[in-house]
Design a protein around this motif. Structure first.
Motif, PDB file in Angstrom:
ATOM      1  N   ALA A 148       0.763  -1.272  -0.046  1.00 50.27           N
ATOM      2  CA  ALA A 148      -0.032   0.081  -0.056  1.00 50.27           C
ATOM      3  C   ALA A 148       0.861   1.248  -0.091  1.00 50.27           C
ATOM      4  CB  ALA A 148      -0.913   0.067   1.072  1.00 50.27           C
ATOM      5  N   TRP A 149       0.416   2.061  -0.836  1.00 51.27           N
ATOM      6  CA  TRP A 149       1.696   3.348  -1.043  1.00 51.27           C
ATOM      7  C   TRP A 149       0.469   4.616  -1.457  1.00 51.27           C
ATOM      8  CZ3 TRP A 149       1.401  -0.378  -4.376  1.00 51.27           C
ATOM      9  CH2 TRP A 149       1.324  -0.018  -5.743  1.00 51.27           C
ATOM     10  N   GLY A 150       0.690   5.625  -1.112  1.00 52.95           N
ATOM     11  CA  GLY A 150       0.102   6.865  -1.657  1.00 52.95           C
ATOM     12  C   GLY A 150      -1.286   7.113  -1.592  1.00 52.95           C
ATOM     13  N   GLY A 151      -1.897   6.443  -0.501  1.00 53.05           N
ATOM     14  CA  GLY A 151      -3.134   6.424   0.032  1.00 53.05           C
ATOM     15  C   GLY A 151      -4.386   5.790  -0.786  1.00 53.05           C
ATOM     16  N   PRO A 193      -9.999  -1.183   5.136  1.00 55.24           N
ATOM     17  CA  PRO A 193     -10.625   0.182   5.283  1.00 55.24           C
ATOM     18  C   PRO A 193     -11.115   0.684   4.202  1.00 55.24           C
ATOM     19  CG  PRO A 193      -8.338   0.482   5.676  1.00 55.24           C
ATOM     20  CD  PRO A 193      -8.524  -1.101   5.676  1.00 55.24           C
ATOM     21  N   TRP A 194     -10.558   0.394   2.963  1.00 55.29           N
ATOM     22  CA  TRP A 194     -11.211   0.866   1.585  1.00 55.29           C
ATOM     23  C   TRP A 194     -12.369   0.380   1.259  1.00 55.29           C
ATOM     24  CZ3 TRP A 194      -6.161   0.087   2.660  1.00 55.29           C
ATOM     25  CH2 TRP A 194      -5.171   1.136   2.306  1.00 55.29           C
ATOM     26  N   ARG A 195     -12.629  -0.868   1.488  1.00 52.27           N
ATOM     27  CA  ARG A 195     -14.017  -1.525   1.262  1.00 52.27           C
ATOM     28  C   ARG A 195     -14.962  -1.825   2.488  1.00 52.27           C
ATOM     29  NH1 ARG A 195     -10.505  -4.978  -1.783  1.00 52.27           N
ATOM     30  NH2 ARG A 195     -10.539  -6.513  -0.036  1.00 52.27           N
ATOM     31  N   ASP A 202       9.195  16.801   0.386  1.00 53.72           N
ATOM     32  CA  ASP A 202       9.242  15.330   0.721  1.00 53.72           C
ATOM     33  C   ASP A 202       9.030  14.564  -0.699  1.00 53.72           C
ATOM     34  OD1 ASP A 202      10.317  13.046   1.360  1.00 53.72           O
ATOM     35  OD2 ASP A 202       9.919  13.192   3.332  1.00 53.72           O
ATOM     36  N   SER A 203       9.829  14.175  -1.714  1.00 59.61           N
ATOM     37  CA  SER A 203       9.331  13.160  -2.590  1.00 59.61           C
ATOM     38  C   SER A 203       9.650  11.690  -2.429  1.00 59.61           C
ATOM     39  CB  SER A 203      10.004  13.661  -3.998  1.00 59.61           C
ATOM     40  OG  SER A 203      11.557  13.504  -3.702  1.00 59.61           O
ATOM     41  N   ARG A 204       9.532  11.504  -1.130  1.00 62.08           N
ATOM     42  CA  ARG A 204       9.975  10.144  -0.886  1.00 62.08           C
ATOM     43  C   ARG A 204       8.628   9.441  -0.770  1.00 62.08           C
ATOM     44  NH1 ARG A 204      13.803  10.620   4.412  1.00 62.08           N
ATOM     45  NH2 ARG A 204      11.974  12.078   4.838  1.00 62.08           N
ATOM     46  N   THR A 205       8.660   8.040  -1.074  1.00 63.15           N
ATOM     47  CA  THR A 205       7.255   7.229  -1.140  1.00 63.15           C
ATOM     48  C   THR A 205       7.596   6.281   0.227  1.00 63.15           C
ATOM     49  OG1 THR A 205       6.989   7.549  -3.282  1.00 63.15           O
ATOM     50  CG2 THR A 205       5.876   5.581  -2.315  1.00 63.15           C
ATOM     51  N   THR A 206       6.513   6.364   1.086  1.00 63.80           N
ATOM     52  CA  THR A 206       6.387   5.044   2.111  1.00 63.80           C
ATOM     53  C   THR A 206       5.538   4.254   1.770  1.00 63.80           C
ATOM     54  OG1 THR A 206       6.618   6.662   3.880  1.00 63.80           O
ATOM     55  CG2 THR A 206       5.666   4.778   4.358  1.00 63.80           C
ATOM     56  N   ILE A 207       5.938   2.847   1.477  1.00 59.52           N
ATOM     57  CA  ILE A 207       5.196   1.644   1.078  1.00 59.52           C
ATOM     58  C   ILE A 207       5.077   0.784   2.267  1.00 59.52           C
ATOM     59  CG2 ILE A 207       5.340  -0.074  -0.341  1.00 59.52           C
ATOM     60  CD1 ILE A 207       7.502   1.427  -1.888  1.00 59.52           C
ATOM     61  N   THR A 208       3.753   0.335   2.686  1.00 63.39           N
ATOM     62  CA  THR A 208       3.474  -0.717   3.568  1.00 63.39           C
ATOM     63  C   THR A 208       3.221  -1.964   3.260  1.00 63.39           C
ATOM     64  OG1 THR A 208       2.431   1.222   4.822  1.00 63.39           O
ATOM     65  CG2 THR A 208       1.844  -1.056   5.593  1.00 63.39           C
TER      66      THR A 208
END
Length: 253
Positions: free
Chosen positions: A15-18, A139-141, A122-128
């Motif tokens: 999961a990344w970027g919401g 939580p999305w569905r 901050d252009s870094r990406t956090t990936i879970t």
């Protein structure tokens, strides 16, 4: 599951970027999931500070179990951390080129670990990393029952997670998830699955002191029924014969 010589396989989500998590499957220890700026990467991050192939995820074997790992391939490093309920904002550990870290459910990656934006952002990406777990809450569905927070422990038969029951006021629970699936009836591991069922039911119904005001015999039946339906037992009796098959391994009396 399976024997020590079987091919290890793991399905998980990133999961990344919401956005909703995206599922991936790695099969075997040679398979790679690559994260980077190159168009052919499995997870594309089109930012100049991200290397063409920044890092990769792969499996290694621990006995018969798959272990998910990340390896840095970049110049700007890959950050990794393992948040817990007690420490949700742990500091990042920087992985340098070719360094490896084992990942758990809810481990986080920072790609790249070091980057400076000319505009000050901050252009870094956090990936879970999210393991695919039984009846996990999405939580999305707005579906699923258990919000798995972190791993509490692991044995040869199962992994125990701290979780929240999203159908019962986010009540704190421990969920024990079987490691095995699609095993032949005669296997020793399959016998252990039914022992796990017995352990759960007896723990809830018999081992707790009935004089304790917190004891709930009805809850024990519900818990055992839930295990059969959702927490790793169904694959052992795909034709719906779990109740008949378990009698081979346990005596309710």
């Amino acid at each position: 599951g399976g024997s020590a010589g079987a091919v290890v396989e793991l399905t998980f989500a990133l999961a990344w970027g919401g956005t909703p998590p995206q599922e991936f499957t790695l099969s075997g220890t040679e398979a790679r999931l690559r994260i980077g700026r190159r168009p052919g990467c499995d997870l594309l991050i089109n930012v100049s500070s991200v290397s063409s192939e920044h890092c990769e995820l792969y499996l290694k074997r621990k006995n018969r179990d798959p272990v998910l790992c990340v390896r840095d391939l970049s110049r700007n490093l890959t950050g990794v951390r393992h948040p817990t309920v007690a420490s949700p904002h742990k500091p990042w550990r920087d992985l340098h080129n070719d360094e490896v870290e084992i990942l758990q459910h809810r481990s986080e990656l920072l790609v790249p670990a070091r980057a400076k934006s000319r505009l000050g952002g901050d252009s870094r990406t956090t990936i879970t990393v999210l393991f695919v777990l039984p009846d996990a809450y999405c939580p999305w569905r707005q579906t699923g029952r258990w919000h798995y927070e972190e791993k509490l422990g692991e044995g040869g038969l199962a992994v125990v997670y701290r979780a929240r029951d999203m159908l019962n006021d986010r009540r704190l629970v421990a969920v024990k998830v079987s490691k095995f699936a699609r095993l032949p009836m005669s296997s020793q591991q399959n016998r252990h699955i039914y022992a796990l069922h017995r352990e759960a039911r007896w723990s809830m119904e018999r081992l707790h002191n009935e004089e304790d005001p917190r004891h709930q015999s009805a809850g024990g039946v519900l818990f055992a029924r839930y295990l059969e339906d959702h927490t790793g037992f169904a694959p052992h009796a795909p034709q719906g014969e779990f109740d008949d098959l378990r009698k081979r391994f346990e005596d309710p009396a």
